[in-house]
Design an enzyme around this catalytic site. Structure first.
Site, PDB file in Angstrom:
ATOM      1  N   GLU A 165       2.111   7.788   5.890  1.00 64.37           N
ATOM      2  CA  GLU A 165       2.073   7.323   4.503  1.00 64.37           C
ATOM      3  C   GLU A 165       1.301   8.319   3.657  1.00 64.37           C
ATOM      4  OE1 GLU A 165       0.718   3.328   3.550  1.00 64.37           O
ATOM      5  OE2 GLU A 165       1.818   2.509   5.255  1.00 64.37           O
ATOM      6  N   GLU A 181      -2.343   0.315  10.227  1.00 66.54           N
ATOM      7  CA  GLU A 181      -3.675   0.194   9.632  1.00 66.54           C
ATOM      8  C   GLU A 181      -4.487  -1.016  10.115  1.00 66.54           C
ATOM      9  OE1 GLU A 181      -3.252   0.544   5.388  1.00 66.54           O
ATOM     10  OE2 GLU A 181      -2.917   2.690   5.584  1.00 66.54           O
TER      11      GLU A 181
HETATM   12  O1  LIG Z   1      -1.256   0.747  -1.323  1.00 64.92           O
HETATM   13  C1  LIG Z   1      -0.123   1.458  -0.941  1.00 64.92           C
HETATM   14  C2  LIG Z   1       0.149   1.273   0.551  1.00 64.92           C
HETATM   15  C3  LIG Z   1       0.573  -0.160   0.918  1.00 64.92           C
HETATM   16  O2  LIG Z   1       1.670  -0.578   0.129  1.00 64.92           O
HETATM   17  C4  LIG Z   1       0.933  -0.152   2.418  1.00 64.92           C
HETATM   18  O3  LIG Z   1       1.482  -1.402   2.834  1.00 64.92           O
HETATM   19  C5  LIG Z   1      -0.304   0.125   3.255  1.00 64.92           C
HETATM   20  O4  LIG Z   1       0.045   0.588   4.547  1.00 64.92           O
HETATM   21  C6  LIG Z   1      -1.220   1.119   2.574  1.00 64.92           C
HETATM   22  N1  LIG Z   1      -2.394   1.597   3.045  1.00 64.92           N
HETATM   23  C7  LIG Z   1      -2.955   2.344   2.078  1.00 64.92           C
HETATM   24  C8  LIG Z   1      -4.279   3.038   2.182  1.00 64.92           C
HETATM   25  C9  LIG Z   1      -5.386   2.064   2.564  1.00 64.92           C
HETATM   26  C10 LIG Z   1      -5.452   0.909   1.648  1.00 64.92           C
HETATM   27  C11 LIG Z   1      -4.818  -0.274   2.010  1.00 64.92           C
HETATM   28  C12 LIG Z   1      -4.890  -1.370   1.172  1.00 64.92           C
HETATM   29  C13 LIG Z   1      -5.591  -1.291  -0.028  1.00 64.92           C
HETATM   30  C14 LIG Z   1      -6.217  -0.092  -0.391  1.00 64.92           C
HETATM   31  C15 LIG Z   1      -6.136   1.018   0.450  1.00 64.92           C
HETATM   32  C16 LIG Z   1      -2.124   2.326   0.998  1.00 64.92           C
HETATM   33  N2  LIG Z   1      -1.047   1.592   1.336  1.00 64.92           N
END
Ligand SMILES: OC[C@@H]1[C@@H](O)[C@H](O)[C@@H](O)c2[nH]c(CCc3ccccc3)c[n+]21
Length: 489
Positions: A389, A205
């Site tokens: 993910e 990301e």
């Molecule tokens: O929020 C759940 C997970 C994180 O724990 C992972 O490290 C990360 O790769 C990840 N990306 C996303 C979607 C984009 C996002 C990132 C951060 C905050 C909100 C949305 C959700 N998550």
């Protein structure tokens, strides 16, 4: 049906799962480690006050977690090596051959450079990661090895200096020198771990790192410093870093190298196609085009073309937008804004304006968006895709069964439509440290007891195992209809 060789598994990140006992498993050398305990951030509520050193404890308990994965039908895990564990000290002095006119066009890391990197690397960290990966392989799990997942070594990024506008060389991805150091790290990892790796991804990301760091500066990510210029610079330095890391890894191995992108489908309520395409380009294609077609914004970069063997898609929910009068931020002209009540902007534990159930994090359940996104990416790039993910913050496991069936069904339909999806990695196998939100968000198919480190499968983990065993979601389609009526396609 899912193909016989389909990859079913989960993703994790070093900083979110490794530490747990607050002593010999602690890695203090990252920007995030500093950021989450910085008094200013605690005082302002920017971070939760929870600390990663009291988390899952994967650094020690990796065998338990691997066996849990196998017991529940998984055949693949995605994890990363922490750059700061491998190189706790700067690698600037290790000579490499760099071609850098108008961008970092080439970084050649030869045997001599690798041996020099080996002299300063933390050998016990290398050895311990090898133990972890050997255990994973010994249980029949495939390893997708990612390199960077949000954290940077503190000798690369001083987040509080940048946050306070204090001049510093340590500006992370904003500094083009980071591109060269990342390529060295990538070469070294391939050199040391390739015998244990099935597939590589360079970073997780990059768009979130730039967006949350320099635009959405209330999200609790370092350095939380509003700057469209630093946003663009960090974004395209990460694109360059991916391309140079791709080359460095490919110089040493034939194994596939991909990238993992935070992907959302952008929709309007009134079918305003122009705005939807505009947002899809800005938020998804602009970055991916640069490392697939070599078109970096408006300049041609043949040195960045065809640097993606497969595309990791992180999908959680959609983003609903509407047209606005253009706003100008330097080089960025924005003529749309995000609508509250949909996608990521919903009432936690409630319902969206489209009456869809919402997670503890406030994210709308929208599985059709995954199908639309896989179609859009495959049509544009014709590359193998992997859902790297997908998951839901749901401490009671009330929504997760429906959320899981809905999104696995979206992948199954994509495959039936001829889209080349190779795998589905759930986020995540166990509850873990959720960045600025600490331990408040629970994404695990299994529950983590942070005191005892006990990992307890939730009901939805049994559904996951059944779907893998049967190779289809068919038996669970009643979950699509009630009580949450989440599928309307
Ligand atoms: O929020 C759940 C997970 C994180 O724990 C992972 O490290 C990360 O790769 C990840 N990306 C996303 C979607 C984009 C996002 C990132 C951060 C905050 C909100 C949305 C959700 N998550």
């Amino acid at each position: 049906m899912f193909p016989k060789d389909f990859l079913f598994g989960a993703s994790m990140a070093g900083f979110q799962v490794e530490m747990g006992y607050g002593k010999d498993d602690v890695d203090p050398n990252t920007d995030w480690f500093v950021w989450v305990r910085e008094p200013e951030n605690l005082f302002t509520g920017t971070v939760s006050g929870h600390l990663p050193e009291y988390g899952v404890g994967y650094w020690k308990n990796y065998a338990n977690l691997h066996q849990l994965a196998v017991d529940f039908g998984m055949n693949c895990l995605r994890v990363n090596v922490e750059w700061s564990r491998i190189f706790p000290k700067p690698t600037f002095d290790v000579p490499v051959h760099v071609v850098s006119e108008n961008g970092i066009r080439e970084v050649k890391i030869d045997k001599t450079s690798l041996e020099k990197l080996d002299e300063i690397a933390n050998k016990s960290a290398v050895e311990h990661y090898r133990e972890i990966f050997k255990d994973m392989k010994s249980r029949g799990l495939r390893l997708i090895l990612n390199l960077a997942h949000f954290t940077l070594p503190i000798w690369i990024h001083d987040p509080m200096a940048v946050h306070r506008g204090i001049p510093t060389e340590k500006t992370g991805w904003v500094n083009e020198k980071t591109v060269v150091e990342f390529a060295k790290f990538a070469a070294y990892v391939a050199w040391k771990f390739d015998d244990l790796v099935d597939m590589y991804t360079t970073m997780n990301e990059p768009n979130v790192v730039s967006q949350m760091g320099y635009i959405m500066t209330r999200g609790g990510f370092p350095p939380s410093y509003f700057s469209p210029e630093m946003y663009l610079k960090s974004l395209f330095n990460q694109a360059q870093a991916h391309a140079r890391a791709y080359d460095a890894i490919k110089f040493l191995t034939e194994k596939p190298v991909g990238i993992i992108y935070a992907s959302s489908i952008y929709e309007t309520l009134n079918g305003d196609k122009e705005i939807e395409e505009n947002a899809m380009y800005m938020m998804n294609y602009m970055f991916l085009d640069s490392i697939i077609n070599g078109s970096l914004l408006f300049q041609d970069r043949p040195d960045m073309r065809e640097k993606v063997d497969f595309l990791g898609v992180n999908y959680y929910t959609r983003t609903v937008i509407e047209r606005i009068e253009p706003m100008n931020f330097g080089q960025i002209a924005l003529n749309w804004k995000i609508l509250e009540g949909y996608g990521y902007a919903c009432p936690p534990g409630g319902f969206s304006k489209d009456f869809r159930p919402v997670s503890d994090f406030g994210w709308e359940t929208y599985p059709e968006g995954l199908l639309k996104l896989l179609r859009a990416f495959y049509e544009r790039y014709k590359l193998p895709l992997m859902v790297t993910e997908n998951g839901v913050a749901d401490c009671r496991d009330w929504l997760r069964p429906y959320h899981l069936v809905g999104h696995l069904y979206a992948v199954e339909k994509a495959i039936e439509d001829g889209i080349d999806v190779r795998g589905y990695l759930h986020w995540s196998i166990v509850d873990n440290y959720e960045w600025a939100r600490g331990y408040t968000m629970r994404f695990g198919l299994a529950e983590t007891d942070y005191e005892t480190k006990q990992l307890t499968p939730r009901p939805s983990m049994y559904i996951f195992r059944e779907i893998v065993k049967e190779g289809t979601t068919a038996r669970f389609h009643n979950y699509l209809k009630s009580p949450y009526e989440i599928w309307r396609m």
